[in-house]
Scaffold this active site. Structure first.
Site, PDB file in Angstrom:
ATOM      1  N   ILE A   1     -70.088  18.823  45.996  1.00 48.25           N
ATOM      2  CA  ILE A   1     -70.360  18.165  44.717  1.00 48.25           C
ATOM      3  C   ILE A   1     -71.368  17.033  44.907  1.00 48.25           C
ATOM      4  CG2 ILE A   1     -69.316  16.742  42.901  1.00 48.25           C
ATOM      5  CD1 ILE A   1     -66.729  18.407  43.273  1.00 48.25           C
TER       6      ILE A   1
ATOM      7  N   ASP B   1     -70.127   5.862  57.491  1.00 47.46           N
ATOM      8  CA  ASP B   1     -68.759   6.135  57.056  1.00 47.46           C
ATOM      9  C   ASP B   1     -68.390   5.095  55.995  1.00 47.46           C
ATOM     10  OD1 ASP B   1     -65.914   6.223  56.850  1.00 47.46           O
ATOM     11  OD2 ASP B   1     -65.822   7.206  58.803  1.00 47.46           O
ATOM     12  N   VAL B   2     -67.958   5.532  54.820  1.00 42.81           N
ATOM     13  CA  VAL B   2     -67.680   4.567  53.742  1.00 42.81           C
ATOM     14  C   VAL B   2     -66.531   3.620  54.091  1.00 42.81           C
ATOM     15  CG1 VAL B   2     -68.605   5.880  51.780  1.00 42.81           C
ATOM     16  CG2 VAL B   2     -66.223   6.225  52.480  1.00 42.81           C
TER      17      VAL B   2
ATOM     18  N   GLY C   1     -64.816  12.116  49.513  1.00 44.94           N
ATOM     19  CA  GLY C   1     -63.365  12.247  49.374  1.00 44.94           C
ATOM     20  C   GLY C   1     -62.845  13.239  50.384  1.00 44.94           C
TER      21      GLY C   1
ATOM     22  N   LEU D   1     -44.496  15.256  51.135  1.00 47.99           N
ATOM     23  CA  LEU D   1     -44.193  13.883  51.552  1.00 47.99           C
ATOM     24  C   LEU D   1     -43.245  13.851  52.749  1.00 47.99           C
ATOM     25  CD1 LEU D   1     -44.560  10.855  50.992  1.00 47.99           C
ATOM     26  CD2 LEU D   1     -42.579  10.991  49.476  1.00 47.99           C
TER      27      LEU D   1
ATOM     28  N   TYR E   1     -53.212  12.373  48.070  1.00 42.84           N
ATOM     29  CA  TYR E   1     -54.473  12.627  47.354  1.00 42.84           C
ATOM     30  C   TYR E   1     -54.340  12.257  45.873  1.00 42.84           C
ATOM     31  CZ  TYR E   1     -58.532  15.328  45.701  1.00 42.84           C
ATOM     32  OH  TYR E   1     -59.717  15.717  45.130  1.00 42.84           O
TER      33      TYR E   1
HETATM   34  P1  NAD Z   1     -66.486  18.352  50.285  1.00 46.12           P
HETATM   35  O1  NAD Z   1     -65.430  18.257  51.327  1.00 46.12           O
HETATM   36  O2  NAD Z   1     -67.267  19.623  50.179  1.00 46.12           O
HETATM   37  O3  NAD Z   1     -67.509  17.142  50.414  1.00 46.12           O
HETATM   38  C1  NAD Z   1     -67.078  15.825  50.616  1.00 46.12           C
HETATM   39  C2  NAD Z   1     -68.163  15.069  51.372  1.00 46.12           C
HETATM   40  O4  NAD Z   1     -67.676  13.736  51.572  1.00 46.12           O
HETATM   41  C3  NAD Z   1     -68.433  15.684  52.749  1.00 46.12           C
HETATM   42  O5  NAD Z   1     -69.810  15.832  52.949  1.00 46.12           O
HETATM   43  C4  NAD Z   1     -67.823  14.650  53.696  1.00 46.12           C
HETATM   44  O6  NAD Z   1     -68.482  14.581  54.951  1.00 46.12           O
HETATM   45  C5  NAD Z   1     -68.001  13.351  52.896  1.00 46.12           C
HETATM   46  N1  NAD Z   1     -67.083  12.328  53.383  1.00 46.12           N
HETATM   47  C6  NAD Z   1     -65.771  12.445  53.675  1.00 46.12           C
HETATM   48  N2  NAD Z   1     -65.299  11.284  54.170  1.00 46.12           N
HETATM   49  C7  NAD Z   1     -66.327  10.415  54.191  1.00 46.12           C
HETATM   50  C8  NAD Z   1     -66.460   9.078  54.604  1.00 46.12           C
HETATM   51  N3  NAD Z   1     -65.429   8.404  55.128  1.00 46.12           N
HETATM   52  N4  NAD Z   1     -67.673   8.473  54.508  1.00 46.12           N
HETATM   53  C9  NAD Z   1     -68.735   9.138  53.995  1.00 46.12           C
HETATM   54  N5  NAD Z   1     -68.669  10.433  53.597  1.00 46.12           N
HETATM   55  C10 NAD Z   1     -67.482  11.057  53.692  1.00 46.12           C
HETATM   56  O7  NAD Z   1     -65.729  18.033  48.917  1.00 46.12           O
HETATM   57  P2  NAD Z   1     -66.160  18.301  47.406  1.00 46.12           P
HETATM   58  O8  NAD Z   1     -65.354  19.450  46.909  1.00 46.12           O
HETATM   59  O9  NAD Z   1     -67.628  18.343  47.247  1.00 46.12           O
HETATM   60  O10 NAD Z   1     -65.537  17.006  46.703  1.00 46.12           O
HETATM   61  C11 NAD Z   1     -66.296  15.864  46.356  1.00 46.12           C
HETATM   62  C12 NAD Z   1     -65.408  14.909  45.591  1.00 46.12           C
HETATM   63  O11 NAD Z   1     -64.852  15.565  44.448  1.00 46.12           O
HETATM   64  C13 NAD Z   1     -64.206  14.395  46.396  1.00 46.12           C
HETATM   65  O12 NAD Z   1     -63.952  13.047  46.058  1.00 46.12           O
HETATM   66  C14 NAD Z   1     -63.094  15.286  45.923  1.00 46.12           C
HETATM   67  O13 NAD Z   1     -61.832  14.677  46.089  1.00 46.12           O
HETATM   68  C15 NAD Z   1     -63.446  15.454  44.463  1.00 46.12           C
HETATM   69  N6  NAD Z   1     -62.859  16.641  43.827  1.00 46.12           N
HETATM   70  C16 NAD Z   1     -63.208  17.885  44.189  1.00 46.12           C
HETATM   71  C17 NAD Z   1     -62.623  18.971  43.544  1.00 46.12           C
HETATM   72  C18 NAD Z   1     -62.986  20.390  43.861  1.00 46.12           C
HETATM   73  O14 NAD Z   1     -62.444  21.290  43.220  1.00 46.12           O
HETATM   74  N7  NAD Z   1     -63.866  20.674  44.799  1.00 46.12           N
HETATM   75  C19 NAD Z   1     -61.683  18.757  42.537  1.00 46.12           C
HETATM   76  C20 NAD Z   1     -61.350  17.453  42.207  1.00 46.12           C
HETATM   77  C21 NAD Z   1     -61.951  16.401  42.843  1.00 46.12           C
END
Ligand code: NAD
Length: 439
Positions: free
Chosen positions: A213, A255-256, A281, A288, A344
């Site tokens: 995303i 890293d955030v 994320g 749990l 989460y």
């Molecule tokens: P993804 O795992 O494909 O991408 C997440 C990116 O975040 C990765 O490139 C990872 O390296 C980066 N990341 C993780 N930890 C990090 C850190 N500490 N510092 C910097 N970068 C970091 O996930 P996605 O599906 O693209 O999800 C993106 C966001 O959308 C997330 O917050 C996720 O929780 C949220 N989300 C996704 C979905 C879904 O269906 N895919 C649904 C709800 C929410």
């Protein structure tokens, strides 16, 4: 991971078979492309009861697309102005306006109902305006054909602030959003010189932008004219560099959760940030009873605590420019909860709390808006890892009977990020095809 069922129902024999079996009939959604930038067909403008915003609404709609006040063929969008409905009996005018035309809405069409915030002092007005929420959410569930329905609440006298939101909702960019209630403030929109590149001259930073995303958000912000900085963890540096190079963006391996993350982000944008997207994320699922403290802590740290810390530090340092936009990433898991995701879902519900609380203060003190996207089932590596049956359920259990794409979240983020979206503040917009979870 391809959605083979959507492909099957796009073929004539597949459609015949799945209809006979009473299975879901997803409509292939029309999303924004250069060749397909707008809805195709007239916008039908209807009014239920007295309206004080009729002229203003007409003027905005005239800028967006061909307008009609009477039914002609298949409208691509129906805008119903119900701002004047203040009594329960007045709701009959909503039925009277939409009942004769709703069936004629084109496939992939849009219904946008205009309302006003329910009054804390007038319970008849509050009942009538709140009724519109149940109405729109039900319409989204029954309308079919890939069409969507939303309720847009505007405070009295603030219709002019609705342009960026109407442009978004009445376009292919909002294809995967339905059943949402969006409430605008009365903040005046910042001017937009060019609606085709509304973010030009703006600097954006997107966390977690190497893939998924985040990469799509970076791409859409760049498409809309922003100068983009893509941030991701150092171990994803190669993928990050490739994504950034493809978009003409800058890569920031970081890293955030690093203690100096906010300083390094501020240093990467010496002129200040205009758009800050907290997208990074992680999930570390376990029930749990089986969840070690590290799994709990890492999810809260990445998804919530780092967002709080960097946001606070960047606002305090004045590193987010006036007119700035902060967009955080929640999830429908943070609204509905999810088996095995206490950590989460807690982190994502925390994001919702952060956005609602900070938004008015950030606007008053810094001229910055704060909103969140709450994605549902989006086709990414994260969801490709979900077991097949749960993945299929996630895809179908929404009004559009399909998963969303990263670009759907990205388009929503780009709408929040627009200069003209000053009145969009403190909103949690679900990008979930109106998922039945947490509905
Ligand atoms: P993804 O795992 O494909 O991408 C997440 C990116 O975040 C990765 O490139 C990872 O390296 C980066 N990341 C993780 N930890 C990090 C850190 N500490 N510092 C910097 N970068 C970091 O996930 P996605 O599906 O693209 O999800 C993106 C966001 O959308 C997330 O917050 C996720 O929780 C949220 N989300 C996704 C979905 C879904 O269906 N895919 C649904 C709800 C929410």
């Amino acid at each position: 991971m391809a959605d083979h069922y959507l492909h099957l129902t796009s073929t004539a024999p597949g459609r015949f078979l799945t209809r006979r079996l009473g299975l879901p009939q997803p409509q292939r959604l029309r999303r924004w492309t250069l060749e397909n930038p707008t809805l195709v067909g007239p916008l039908l403008h209807l009014t239920a009861g007295e309206s004080a915003i009729s002229d203003m609404l007409s003027a905005i709609l005239a800028k967006i697309g061909p307008q009609a006040t009477e039914q002609t063929g298949h409208p691509a969008g129906i805008v119903l102005d119900a701002t004047g409905i203040t009594t329960a009996t007045g709701l009959g005018k909503v039925h009277a306006a939409l009942h004769p035309v709703v069936r004629s809405l084109a496939a992939g069409g849009r219904v946008v109902v205009f309302g006003t915030p329910p009054s804390p002092d007038d319970h008849h007005q509050a009942a009538a305006q709140q009724a519109l929420e149940g109405f729109v959410r039900s319409l989204g569930k029954e309308i079919g054909k890939g069409a969507t329905a939303q309720l847009l609440r505007i405070p009295p006298g603030a219709a002019a602030s609705a342009e960026s939101t109407l442009r978004f909702l009445l376009s292919p960019r909002s294809a995967y959003i339905s059943g949402q209630v969006i409430e605008l403030t009365d903040a005046a929109p910042d001017p937009v010189a060019d609606w085709a590149a509304p973010l030009s001259g703006r600097t954006a930073l997107v966390t977690g932008a190497a893939r998924g995303i985040g990469a799509s958000v970076a791409s859409v912000l760049a498409r809309d004219g922003a100068t983009v900085i893509c941030l991701d963890v150092p171990r994803a540096e190669e993928e990050l560099a490739r994504t950034a190079a493809r978009l003409g963006a800058t890569a920031l391996p970081l890293d955030v959760t690093a203690p100096d993350a906010a300083d390094l982000i501020a240093a990467a944008a010496p002129e200040g940030l205009d758009i800050l997207v907290h997208n990074a994320g992680i999930t570390r699922d376990r029930r749990l009873a089986n969840m070690p403290a590290e799994r709990w802590a890492s999810v809260i740290e990445v998804n919530l605590d780092s967002v709080l810390r960097t946001t606070d530090a960047l606002l305090k340092a004045g590193a987010v420019n006036r007119g700035g936009r902060i967009v955080a990433t929640a999830s429908i898991a943070g609204i509905a909860g999810n088996n095995g995701q206490t950590n989460y879902a807690a982190s994502k519900a925390g994001i919702i709390g952060l956005v609602r609380s900070l938004a008015p203060h950030a606007a008053a003190d810094h001229g910055v808006t704060v909103n969140a996207v709450a994605p549902g089932f989006i086709e990414t590596k994260m969801t490709a890892a979900v077991p097949l049956l749960i993945r299929e359920a996630g895809r179908r259990m929404n009004s559009l009977s399909q998963g969303g794409l990263p670009v759907d979240v990205a388009e929503t983020t780009a709408w929040f990020a627009q200069p003209a979206s000053s009145a969009v503040n403190g909103q949690i917009v679900r990008v979930c095809g109106q998922s039945l979870l947490g509905a």
